[in-house]
Motif scaffolding. Sequence first.
Motif, PDB file in Angstrom:
ATOM      1  N   PHE A  18       0.841  -1.190   0.000  1.00  0.00           N
ATOM      2  CA  PHE A  18       0.000   0.000   0.000  1.00  0.00           C
ATOM      3  C   PHE A  18       0.877   1.241   0.000  1.00  0.00           C
ATOM      4  O   PHE A  18       2.054   1.189   0.321  1.00  0.00           O
ATOM      5  N   THR A  19       0.268   2.329  -0.383  1.00  0.00           N
ATOM      6  CA  THR A  19       0.925   3.624  -0.378  1.00  0.00           C
ATOM      7  C   THR A  19      -0.129   4.667  -0.030  1.00  0.00           C
ATOM      8  O   THR A  19      -1.162   4.332   0.521  1.00  0.00           O
ATOM      9  N   PHE A  20       0.112   5.894  -0.402  1.00  0.00           N
ATOM     10  CA  PHE A  20      -0.841   6.952  -0.105  1.00  0.00           C
ATOM     11  C   PHE A  20      -2.109   6.788  -0.944  1.00  0.00           C
ATOM     12  O   PHE A  20      -2.083   6.215  -2.015  1.00  0.00           O
ATOM     13  N   THR A  21      -3.201   7.332  -0.433  1.00  0.00           N
ATOM     14  CA  THR A  21      -4.467   7.302  -1.146  1.00  0.00           C
ATOM     15  C   THR A  21      -5.123   8.675  -1.049  1.00  0.00           C
ATOM     16  O   THR A  21      -4.961   9.362  -0.034  1.00  0.00           O
ATOM     17  N   PRO A  22      -5.861   9.108  -2.061  1.00  0.00           N
ATOM     18  CA  PRO A  22      -6.524  10.410  -2.007  1.00  0.00           C
ATOM     19  C   PRO A  22      -7.618  10.515  -0.955  1.00  0.00           C
ATOM     20  O   PRO A  22      -8.119  11.602  -0.688  1.00  0.00           O
ATOM     21  N   SER A  23      -7.988   9.399  -0.345  1.00  0.00           N
ATOM     22  CA  SER A  23      -9.035   9.489   0.683  1.00  0.00           C
ATOM     23  C   SER A  23      -8.566  10.299   1.895  1.00  0.00           C
ATOM     24  O   SER A  23      -9.381  10.763   2.678  1.00  0.00           O
ATOM     25  N   LEU A  24      -7.256  10.485   2.019  1.00  0.00           N
ATOM     26  CA  LEU A  24      -6.693  11.386   3.020  1.00  0.00           C
ATOM     27  C   LEU A  24      -5.786  12.343   2.267  1.00  0.00           C
ATOM     28  O   LEU A  24      -4.867  11.912   1.563  1.00  0.00           O
ATOM     29  N   SER A  25      -6.067  13.631   2.367  1.00  0.00           N
ATOM     30  CA  SER A  25      -5.292  14.606   1.612  1.00  0.00           C
ATOM     31  C   SER A  25      -4.903  15.778   2.498  1.00  0.00           C
ATOM     32  O   SER A  25      -5.454  15.961   3.584  1.00  0.00           O
ATOM     33  N   ILE A  26      -3.954  16.547   2.022  1.00  0.00           N
ATOM     34  CA  ILE A  26      -3.528  17.754   2.712  1.00  0.00           C
ATOM     35  C   ILE A  26      -4.245  18.921   2.037  1.00  0.00           C
ATOM     36  O   ILE A  26      -4.144  19.102   0.828  1.00  0.00           O
ATOM     37  N   PHE A  27      -5.003  19.674   2.826  1.00  0.00           N
ATOM     38  CA  PHE A  27      -5.821  20.771   2.316  1.00  0.00           C
ATOM     39  C   PHE A  27      -5.070  22.076   2.553  1.00  0.00           C
ATOM     40  O   PHE A  27      -4.727  22.410   3.684  1.00  0.00           O
ATOM     41  N   ILE A  28      -4.803  22.789   1.467  1.00  0.00           N
ATOM     42  CA  ILE A  28      -4.059  24.044   1.526  1.00  0.00           C
ATOM     43  C   ILE A  28      -4.989  25.186   1.130  1.00  0.00           C
ATOM     44  O   ILE A  28      -5.586  25.158   0.047  1.00  0.00           O
ATOM     45  N   THR A  29      -5.112  26.185   1.980  1.00  0.00           N
ATOM     46  CA  THR A  29      -5.862  27.396   1.651  1.00  0.00           C
ATOM     47  C   THR A  29      -4.870  28.428   1.139  1.00  0.00           C
ATOM     48  O   THR A  29      -3.972  28.852   1.873  1.00  0.00           O
ATOM     49  N   CYS A  30      -5.003  28.784  -0.123  1.00  0.00           N
ATOM     50  CA  CYS A  30      -4.088  29.731  -0.767  1.00  0.00           C
ATOM     51  C   CYS A  30      -4.593  31.157  -0.596  1.00  0.00           C
ATOM     52  O   CYS A  30      -5.789  31.383  -0.401  1.00  0.00           O
TER      53      CYS A  30
END
Length: 126
Positions: free
Chosen positions: A65-77
């Motif tokens: 397994f590796t990373f999955t988009p079900s957990l993401s880093i949310f950046i407010t620009c």
Amino acid sequence: MSKATPFLMFQGNAEEAINFYISIFEDSEITSLTRGGTEGSVMKATFTINGQEFMCIDSDIKHDFTFTPSLSIFITCDTEKEIDELFEKLSDGGGVLMPIGDYGFSKKFGWVNDKFGVSWQLNLPS
């Protein structure tokens, strides 16, 4: 509980990923890095992106397994220039999940997986 810290597990390219992230995000730095295990691998590292601490390692154990988009880093620009530049840099060598656009909930939004497989949501609020 004193805090919660995002923890990223890589398989041999943690230091490369950290250096990539601190090169594209302002106010970012490596705060600690300990090598160990396989030569050149990261036993434990911490870095910050605009004051948010992250921890990461290189796993010596190979996983299916590796990373999955079900957990993401949310950046407010803060600006259109910032979201456009981050989107371009993070998607280079990775993949676009949602191209930059107006999806109704945001003035401008995009979602990408970077070349390391980490998922990022980039938002420019209205």
